[in-house]
Design a protein around this motif. Structure first.
Motif, PDB file in Angstrom:
ATOM      1  N   GLU A 168      22.009  28.336   7.455  1.00  0.00           N
ATOM      2  CA  GLU A 168      21.478  29.690   7.282  1.00  0.00           C
ATOM      3  C   GLU A 168      20.112  29.657   6.600  1.00  0.00           C
ATOM      4  O   GLU A 168      19.200  30.415   6.977  1.00  0.00           O
ATOM      5  N   GLU A 169      19.956  28.780   5.614  1.00  0.00           N
ATOM      6  CA  GLU A 169      18.667  28.663   4.934  1.00  0.00           C
ATOM      7  C   GLU A 169      17.572  28.220   5.901  1.00  0.00           C
ATOM      8  O   GLU A 169      16.460  28.765   5.903  1.00  0.00           O
ATOM      9  N   LEU A 170      17.884  27.222   6.731  1.00  0.00           N
ATOM     10  CA  LEU A 170      16.891  26.725   7.684  1.00  0.00           C
ATOM     11  C   LEU A 170      16.566  27.772   8.743  1.00  0.00           C
ATOM     12  O   LEU A 170      15.412  27.912   9.167  1.00  0.00           O
ATOM     13  N   ALA A 171      17.600  28.504   9.180  1.00  0.00           N
ATOM     14  CA  ALA A 171      17.375  29.534  10.203  1.00  0.00           C
ATOM     15  C   ALA A 171      16.632  30.737   9.633  1.00  0.00           C
ATOM     16  O   ALA A 171      16.011  31.504  10.375  1.00  0.00           O
ATOM     17  N   GLY A 172      16.697  30.891   8.299  1.00  0.00           N
ATOM     18  CA  GLY A 172      15.996  32.002   7.667  1.00  0.00           C
ATOM     19  C   GLY A 172      16.620  33.345   7.958  1.00  0.00           C
ATOM     20  O   GLY A 172      15.961  34.381   7.860  1.00  0.00           O
ATOM     21  N   THR A 173      17.904  33.347   8.303  1.00  0.00           N
ATOM     22  CA  THR A 173      18.579  34.604   8.610  1.00  0.00           C
ATOM     23  C   THR A 173      20.060  34.438   8.366  1.00  0.00           C
ATOM     24  O   THR A 173      20.582  33.314   8.315  1.00  0.00           O
ATOM     25  N   GLN A 174      20.749  35.558   8.207  1.00  0.00           N
ATOM     26  CA  GLN A 174      22.191  35.518   7.990  1.00  0.00           C
ATOM     27  C   GLN A 174      22.891  35.310   9.316  1.00  0.00           C
ATOM     28  O   GLN A 174      22.631  36.019  10.298  1.00  0.00           O
ATOM     29  N   LEU A 175      23.789  34.341   9.367  1.00  0.00           N
ATOM     30  CA  LEU A 175      24.513  34.030  10.596  1.00  0.00           C
ATOM     31  C   LEU A 175      25.867  34.718  10.657  1.00  0.00           C
ATOM     32  O   LEU A 175      26.450  34.839  11.737  1.00  0.00           O
ATOM     33  N   PHE A 176      26.375  35.157   9.489  1.00  0.00           N
ATOM     34  CA  PHE A 176      27.671  35.817   9.429  1.00  0.00           C
ATOM     35  C   PHE A 176      27.517  37.165   8.734  1.00  0.00           C
ATOM     36  O   PHE A 176      26.662  37.349   7.883  1.00  0.00           O
ATOM     37  N   ARG A 177      28.373  38.120   9.114  1.00  0.00           N
ATOM     38  CA  ARG A 177      28.348  39.445   8.507  1.00  0.00           C
ATOM     39  C   ARG A 177      29.778  39.922   8.286  1.00  0.00           C
ATOM     40  O   ARG A 177      30.718  39.461   8.904  1.00  0.00           O
ATOM     41  N   HIS A 178      29.905  40.904   7.376  1.00  0.00           N
ATOM     42  CA  HIS A 178      31.204  41.544   7.161  1.00  0.00           C
ATOM     43  C   HIS A 178      31.485  42.502   8.312  1.00  0.00           C
ATOM     44  O   HIS A 178      30.597  43.168   8.824  1.00  0.00           O
ATOM     45  N   ASP A 179      32.754  42.560   8.711  1.00  0.00           N
ATOM     46  CA  ASP A 179      33.195  43.510   9.731  1.00  0.00           C
ATOM     47  C   ASP A 179      34.509  44.112   9.238  1.00  0.00           C
ATOM     48  O   ASP A 179      35.593  43.699   9.638  1.00  0.00           O
ATOM     49  N   GLY A 180      34.381  45.094   8.339  1.00  0.00           N
ATOM     50  CA  GLY A 180      35.558  45.630   7.692  1.00  0.00           C
ATOM     51  C   GLY A 180      36.146  44.586   6.769  1.00  0.00           C
ATOM     52  O   GLY A 180      35.467  44.056   5.889  1.00  0.00           O
ATOM     53  N   ARG A 181      37.400  44.250   6.980  1.00  0.00           N
ATOM     54  CA  ARG A 181      38.052  43.220   6.168  1.00  0.00           C
ATOM     55  C   ARG A 181      37.848  41.837   6.769  1.00  0.00           C
ATOM     56  O   ARG A 181      38.339  40.852   6.231  1.00  0.00           O
ATOM     57  N   ARG A 182      37.119  41.761   7.882  1.00  0.00           N
ATOM     58  CA  ARG A 182      36.912  40.491   8.551  1.00  0.00           C
ATOM     59  C   ARG A 182      35.429  40.141   8.525  1.00  0.00           C
ATOM     60  O   ARG A 182      34.597  40.929   8.087  1.00  0.00           O
ATOM     61  N   PRO A 234      24.179  38.919  15.419  1.00  0.00           N
ATOM     62  CA  PRO A 234      23.494  38.588  16.672  1.00  0.00           C
ATOM     63  C   PRO A 234      22.712  37.279  16.573  1.00  0.00           C
ATOM     64  O   PRO A 234      22.676  36.490  17.526  1.00  0.00           O
ATOM     65  N   GLU A 235      22.082  37.045  15.410  1.00  0.00           N
ATOM     66  CA  GLU A 235      21.357  35.780  15.221  1.00  0.00           C
ATOM     67  C   GLU A 235      22.327  34.599  15.195  1.00  0.00           C
ATOM     68  O   GLU A 235      22.033  33.522  15.740  1.00  0.00           O
ATOM     69  N   GLY A 236      23.488  34.797  14.562  1.00  0.00           N
ATOM     70  CA  GLY A 236      24.496  33.740  14.538  1.00  0.00           C
ATOM     71  C   GLY A 236      25.005  33.427  15.924  1.00  0.00           C
ATOM     72  O   GLY A 236      25.194  32.253  16.286  1.00  0.00           O
ATOM     73  N   ASP A 237      25.225  34.467  16.714  1.00  0.00           N
ATOM     74  CA  ASP A 237      25.675  34.268  18.088  1.00  0.00           C
ATOM     75  C   ASP A 237      24.617  33.517  18.898  1.00  0.00           C
ATOM     76  O   ASP A 237      24.944  32.650  19.720  1.00  0.00           O
ATOM     77  N   LEU A 238      23.346  33.829  18.633  1.00  0.00           N
ATOM     78  CA  LEU A 238      22.248  33.141  19.315  1.00  0.00           C
ATOM     79  C   LEU A 238      22.238  31.653  18.960  1.00  0.00           C
ATOM     80  O   LEU A 238      22.100  30.785  19.836  1.00  0.00           O
ATOM     81  N   VAL A 239      22.414  31.359  17.662  1.00  0.00           N
ATOM     82  CA  VAL A 239      22.430  29.965  17.220  1.00  0.00           C
ATOM     83  C   VAL A 239      23.606  29.220  17.848  1.00  0.00           C
ATOM     84  O   VAL A 239      23.459  28.071  18.288  1.00  0.00           O
ATOM     85  N   VAL A 240      24.771  29.867  17.909  1.00  0.00           N
ATOM     86  CA  VAL A 240      25.955  29.221  18.494  1.00  0.00           C
ATOM     87  C   VAL A 240      25.714  28.909  19.970  1.00  0.00           C
ATOM     88  O   VAL A 240      25.990  27.800  20.440  1.00  0.00           O
ATOM     89  N   ASN A 241      25.200  29.858  20.715  1.00  0.00           N
ATOM     90  CA  ASN A 241      25.008  29.647  22.151  1.00  0.00           C
ATOM     91  C   ASN A 241      23.977  28.552  22.425  1.00  0.00           C
ATOM     92  O   ASN A 241      24.191  27.681  23.281  1.00  0.00           O
ATOM     93  N   TYR A 242      22.862  28.578  21.693  1.00  0.00           N
ATOM     94  CA  TYR A 242      21.873  27.511  21.867  1.00  0.00           C
ATOM     95  C   TYR A 242      22.421  26.188  21.353  1.00  0.00           C
ATOM     96  O   TYR A 242      22.170  25.118  21.925  1.00  0.00           O
ATOM     97  N   GLY A 243      23.176  26.263  20.241  1.00  0.00           N
ATOM     98  CA  GLY A 243      23.735  25.041  19.672  1.00  0.00           C
ATOM     99  C   GLY A 243      24.654  24.326  20.636  1.00  0.00           C
ATOM    100  O   GLY A 243      24.650  23.087  20.720  1.00  0.00           O
ATOM    101  N   LYS A 244      25.442  25.075  21.393  1.00  0.00           N
ATOM    102  CA  LYS A 244      26.327  24.450  22.377  1.00  0.00           C
ATOM    103  C   LYS A 244      25.531  23.738  23.469  1.00  0.00           C
ATOM    104  O   LYS A 244      25.910  22.646  23.913  1.00  0.00           O
ATOM    105  N   SER A 245      24.443  24.357  23.893  1.00  0.00           N
ATOM    106  CA  SER A 245      23.596  23.696  24.891  1.00  0.00           C
ATOM    107  C   SER A 245      22.960  22.431  24.325  1.00  0.00           C
ATOM    108  O   SER A 245      22.875  21.403  25.000  1.00  0.00           O
ATOM    109  N   ILE A 246      22.520  22.514  23.072  1.00  0.00           N
ATOM    110  CA  ILE A 246      21.901  21.348  22.434  1.00  0.00           C
ATOM    111  C   ILE A 246      22.911  20.216  22.306  1.00  0.00           C
ATOM    112  O   ILE A 246      22.613  19.054  22.613  1.00  0.00           O
TER     113      ILE A 246
END
Length: 314
Positions: A45-59, A64-76
């Motif tokens: 998260e520090e290297l990406a300069g953005t929050q990758l996870f967020r609160h969603d109620g109790r979960r 969106p940035e985290g989802d972007l990192v995950v999708n690109y990360g899988k390709s990498i």
């Protein structure tokens, strides 16, 4: 624009946490400690300069940035692993006996073994189908090199490579699930699929009878297709003309264990073991050609950096 360099190990940890929903499980699979995995996520998260996870109620969920990192990360990771396979594969050759129940041979392994054959063209794989308990004995005696089996209650050792969700299944248009007692098509006694089915019905007060016993998934399918019985299988084995049933108690997941014969030094056997461990651990999506998995993001309960639980689980 500031250029940054992302450690491949951070991406692998992130994707494993998203796929498993657990820091504990990720640490076990990757051979790291839970604090080490947590620090990797925070550093990412520090290297990406953005929050990758967020609160969603109790979960917690991916931003969106985290989802972007995950999708690109899988390709990498796919390209990274493909490159390593292409560089190492030509010099490895040999013969490997792989044992597994026909359930996994038919519905879980074909795409992975197809990719393995392309990546390691000089390795010959002999597939031996049998039930899990005898296969564990065979691999311990060295008659089978590698075995992918379902964990039974008395099994020890082995590497947990994935979990399979058990589901109740019936045939399209079948009314067998409304019968009293419920007709069941099950594997032989001593199998955990059978144990969970009977325990679930007993706990809910459903009467049942055995209508079919088969060591092969094809026998269970025949009973389901004909409408003579309902059965319990892993979700990966649900095929056309079958449907999941929600009228019975929910079933648990079962562990899939990967064994290798004691003292195995064959590079061919070790290559297959590591390949299966990697791709089955990525939740069994269709591998991309020449050695890489093509995975789709699965929504999971996650936590933002700095808010990970003490036990590391999501």
């Amino acid at each position: 624009m500031n250029l940054i360099s992302l450690d491949i190990r951070m991406l692998r940890s992130l994707i494993s946490v998203v796929d498993t929903g657990s820091i504990t499980e990720t640490a076990r699979r990757l051979g790291r400690t839970q604090p080490a995995i947590t620090l990797q996520l925070q550093r990412l998260e520090e290297l990406a300069g953005t929050q990758l996870f967020r609160h969603d109620g109790r979960r917690f969920a991916l931003t969106p940035e985290g989802d972007l990192v995950v999708n690109y990360g899988k390709s990498i990771l796919r390209l990274h692993d493909e490159l390593l396979s292409r560089l190492s594969a030509p010099e490895i050759e040999g013969h490997v006996v792989l044992g597994t129940p026909d359930l996994y041979a038919a519905y879980m392994l074909p795409s992975i073994l197809g990719v393995f054959k392309k990546a390691f063209p000089r390795i010959q794989v002999q597939l031996r189908c049998a039930l899990s308990t005898p296969l564990v004995d065979l691999v311990q005696r060295g008659e089978v090199d590698i075995a992918l089996v379902t964990r039974m209650n008395d099994f020890t050792g082995g590497l947990v490579v994935r979990q399979e969700q058990l589901v109740w299944i019936g045939g399209e248009g079948s009314s067998a699930h409304h019968e009293n007692p419920v007709p069941l098509a099950l594997l032989p006694p001593g199998n955990i699929y059978r144990d969970h089915a009977i325990a679930g019905l007993d706990a809910a007060g459903h009467k049942w009878r055995i209508a079919c016993v088969s060591e092969s998934v094809s026998g269970l399918q025949a009973a389901v297709f004909s409408g003579m019985a309902v059965s319990v299988l892993g979700r990966s084995a649900v095929v056309p003309r079958m449907r999941e049933l929600d009228v019975f108690p929910p079933l648990p997941k079962v562990d899939l264990l990967l064994y290798k014969a004691p003292g195995t030094t064959s590079r061919a056997a070790l290559a297959l073991h590591d390949y299966l461990a990697h791709y089955l651990g990525l939740e069994h999506e269709e591998p991309a050609p020449l050695g890489g998995p093509s995975l789709q993001h699965q929504p999971v309960r996650t936590r933002p950096a700095g808010a990970y639980g003490a036990d590391g689980d999501f």
